[in-house]
Design a protein around this motif. Sequence first.
Motif, PDB file in Angstrom:
ATOM      1  N   THR A  79      40.863  37.738  20.107  1.00  0.00           N
ATOM      2  CA  THR A  79      41.893  37.884  21.125  1.00  0.00           C
ATOM      3  C   THR A  79      41.609  36.946  22.284  1.00  0.00           C
ATOM      4  O   THR A  79      40.461  36.772  22.691  1.00  0.00           O
ATOM      5  CB  THR A  79      41.924  39.345  21.634  1.00  0.00           C
ATOM      6  N   SER A  80      42.648  36.354  22.835  1.00  0.00           N
ATOM      7  CA  SER A  80      42.512  35.481  23.994  1.00  0.00           C
ATOM      8  C   SER A  80      42.277  36.365  25.224  1.00  0.00           C
ATOM      9  O   SER A  80      43.220  36.850  25.852  1.00  0.00           O
ATOM     10  CB  SER A  80      43.790  34.648  24.170  1.00  0.00           C
ATOM     11  N   ALA A  81      40.984  36.581  25.536  1.00  0.00           N
ATOM     12  CA  ALA A  81      40.633  37.515  26.609  1.00  0.00           C
ATOM     13  C   ALA A  81      39.442  37.003  27.399  1.00  0.00           C
ATOM     14  O   ALA A  81      38.660  36.175  26.926  1.00  0.00           O
ATOM     15  CB  ALA A  81      40.311  38.885  26.019  1.00  0.00           C
ATOM     16  N   ARG A  82      39.311  37.529  28.613  1.00  0.00           N
ATOM     17  CA  ARG A  82      38.130  37.365  29.435  1.00  0.00           C
ATOM     18  C   ARG A  82      37.615  38.770  29.738  1.00  0.00           C
ATOM     19  O   ARG A  82      38.361  39.745  29.677  1.00  0.00           O
ATOM     20  CB  ARG A  82      38.429  36.615  30.739  1.00  0.00           C
ATOM     21  N   TYR A  83      36.334  38.860  30.104  1.00  0.00           N
ATOM     22  CA  TYR A  83      35.673  40.160  30.222  1.00  0.00           C
ATOM     23  C   TYR A  83      34.959  40.291  31.570  1.00  0.00           C
ATOM     24  O   TYR A  83      34.279  39.364  32.007  1.00  0.00           O
ATOM     25  CB  TYR A  83      34.656  40.326  29.089  1.00  0.00           C
ATOM     26  N   VAL A  84      35.131  41.443  32.183  1.00  0.00           N
ATOM     27  CA  VAL A  84      34.447  41.783  33.430  1.00  0.00           C
ATOM     28  C   VAL A  84      33.309  42.722  33.098  1.00  0.00           C
ATOM     29  O   VAL A  84      33.490  43.707  32.369  1.00  0.00           O
ATOM     30  CB  VAL A  84      35.414  42.466  34.420  1.00  0.00           C
ATOM     31  N   HIS A  85      32.133  42.421  33.620  1.00  0.00           N
ATOM     32  CA  HIS A  85      30.960  43.292  33.476  1.00  0.00           C
ATOM     33  C   HIS A  85      30.269  43.407  34.821  1.00  0.00           C
ATOM     34  O   HIS A  85      30.320  42.498  35.636  1.00  0.00           O
ATOM     35  CB  HIS A  85      29.966  42.718  32.463  1.00  0.00           C
ATOM     36  N   GLY A  86      29.591  44.502  35.001  1.00  0.00           N
ATOM     37  CA  GLY A  86      28.737  44.662  36.166  1.00  0.00           C
ATOM     38  C   GLY A  86      29.464  44.532  37.490  1.00  0.00           C
ATOM     39  O   GLY A  86      28.882  44.040  38.451  1.00  0.00           O
ATOM     40  N   LEU A  87      30.713  44.957  37.550  1.00  0.00           N
ATOM     41  CA  LEU A  87      31.438  44.917  38.820  1.00  0.00           C
ATOM     42  C   LEU A  87      30.707  45.801  39.819  1.00  0.00           C
ATOM     43  O   LEU A  87      30.479  46.983  39.569  1.00  0.00           O
ATOM     44  CB  LEU A  87      32.879  45.408  38.619  1.00  0.00           C
ATOM     45  N   MET A  88      30.304  45.199  40.936  1.00  0.00           N
ATOM     46  CA  MET A  88      29.517  45.926  41.926  1.00  0.00           C
ATOM     47  C   MET A  88      30.082  45.685  43.321  1.00  0.00           C
ATOM     48  O   MET A  88      30.408  44.543  43.667  1.00  0.00           O
ATOM     49  CB  MET A  88      28.055  45.449  41.919  1.00  0.00           C
ATOM     50  N   VAL A  89      30.174  46.761  44.089  1.00  0.00           N
ATOM     51  CA  VAL A  89      30.516  46.674  45.503  1.00  0.00           C
ATOM     52  C   VAL A  89      29.415  47.417  46.253  1.00  0.00           C
ATOM     53  O   VAL A  89      29.125  48.578  45.942  1.00  0.00           O
ATOM     54  CB  VAL A  89      31.896  47.300  45.807  1.00  0.00           C
ATOM     55  N   ASP A  90      28.816  46.729  47.201  1.00  0.00           N
ATOM     56  CA  ASP A  90      27.776  47.355  48.012  1.00  0.00           C
ATOM     57  C   ASP A  90      28.364  48.604  48.659  1.00  0.00           C
ATOM     58  O   ASP A  90      29.482  48.573  49.188  1.00  0.00           O
ATOM     59  CB  ASP A  90      27.305  46.363  49.071  1.00  0.00           C
ATOM     60  N   ARG A  91      27.636  49.704  48.624  1.00  0.00           N
ATOM     61  CA  ARG A  91      28.129  50.964  49.202  1.00  0.00           C
ATOM     62  C   ARG A  91      28.463  50.801  50.680  1.00  0.00           C
ATOM     63  O   ARG A  91      29.373  51.456  51.190  1.00  0.00           O
ATOM     64  CB  ARG A  91      27.102  52.087  49.013  1.00  0.00           C
ATOM     65  N   ALA A  92      27.784  49.908  51.387  1.00  0.00           N
ATOM     66  CA  ALA A  92      28.081  49.667  52.803  1.00  0.00           C
ATOM     67  C   ALA A  92      29.441  48.998  52.992  1.00  0.00           C
ATOM     68  O   ALA A  92      30.015  49.047  54.079  1.00  0.00           O
ATOM     69  CB  ALA A  92      26.986  48.812  53.436  1.00  0.00           C
ATOM     70  N   ALA A  93      29.972  48.383  51.934  1.00  0.00           N
ATOM     71  CA  ALA A  93      31.266  47.709  51.996  1.00  0.00           C
ATOM     72  C   ALA A  93      32.355  48.485  51.253  1.00  0.00           C
ATOM     73  O   ALA A  93      33.486  48.003  51.137  1.00  0.00           O
ATOM     74  CB  ALA A  93      31.137  46.299  51.413  1.00  0.00           C
ATOM     75  N   ALA A  94      32.032  49.663  50.763  1.00  0.00           N
ATOM     76  CA  ALA A  94      32.995  50.462  49.991  1.00  0.00           C
ATOM     77  C   ALA A  94      34.177  50.864  50.866  1.00  0.00           C
ATOM     78  O   ALA A  94      34.053  51.012  52.079  1.00  0.00           O
ATOM     79  CB  ALA A  94      32.300  51.702  49.434  1.00  0.00           C
ATOM     80  N   GLY A  95      35.332  51.022  50.216  1.00  0.00           N
ATOM     81  CA  GLY A  95      36.526  51.479  50.905  1.00  0.00           C
ATOM     82  C   GLY A  95      37.332  50.378  51.570  1.00  0.00           C
ATOM     83  O   GLY A  95      38.325  50.661  52.247  1.00  0.00           O
ATOM     84  N   ARG A  96      36.948  49.133  51.355  1.00  0.00           N
ATOM     85  CA  ARG A  96      37.665  48.009  51.975  1.00  0.00           C
ATOM     86  C   ARG A  96      38.526  47.238  50.978  1.00  0.00           C
ATOM     87  O   ARG A  96      39.035  46.175  51.298  1.00  0.00           O
ATOM     88  CB  ARG A  96      36.665  47.060  52.635  1.00  0.00           C
ATOM     89  N   GLY A  97      38.672  47.772  49.758  1.00  0.00           N
ATOM     90  CA  GLY A  97      39.514  47.113  48.761  1.00  0.00           C
ATOM     91  C   GLY A  97      38.845  45.957  48.050  1.00  0.00           C
ATOM     92  O   GLY A  97      39.521  45.162  47.389  1.00  0.00           O
ATOM     93  N   LEU A  98      37.523  45.855  48.141  1.00  0.00           N
ATOM     94  CA  LEU A  98      36.833  44.721  47.526  1.00  0.00           C
ATOM     95  C   LEU A  98      36.864  44.781  46.006  1.00  0.00           C
ATOM     96  O   LEU A  98      36.980  43.747  45.349  1.00  0.00           O
ATOM     97  CB  LEU A  98      35.399  44.628  48.035  1.00  0.00           C
TER      98      LEU A  98
END
Length: 161
Positions: A79-98
């Motif tokens: 399939t013509s696809a790309r893959y996201v792994h290990g998406l991380m947002v620092d907890r100090a930056a959480a809630g900002r839509g990152l």
Amino acid sequence: MLEPATAADSRALHRLRRSLEDWLRAEGVDQWIPGEVTEAEVAAQIARGEWHVLRNGAGIDAALRFLRADREIWGQDETSARYVHGLMVDRAAAGRGLGEAVLRWAAQRSTAEGAERLRLDCGETNEALRAYYRSRGFTEVGRKDFDHGWFSVTLFEKRLR
């Protein structure tokens, strides 16, 4: 927005991963096994051009691995696809839509590279994350179980065209 990680980012990325592993464990969420990824593995992934980061003045607010194939999770798939792994947002930056911004970047980059789908996975029992991905336009398309100690995962994809 996101930029390729450099070799100098390996320690910060590894620290961010470890802090999120510990946070998930404390929250009772089966997502990542604490200590399963070493700093050397992160460094090798950076050297392959897989990691992209969103920086602030003092460090990294968010990051993800962006892959062109994921045989370990998705098998031999043409399939013509790309893959996201290990998406991380620092907890100090959480809630900002990152997280949403990072997923939008991944979708735009995937489209620019000609991919028809953006794929990712998350722990099967992580209902909050599953709901988050559904609310961002991803559809659950399957499940993957493992024989080597990983948690079962739910497979998601988003059609880009």
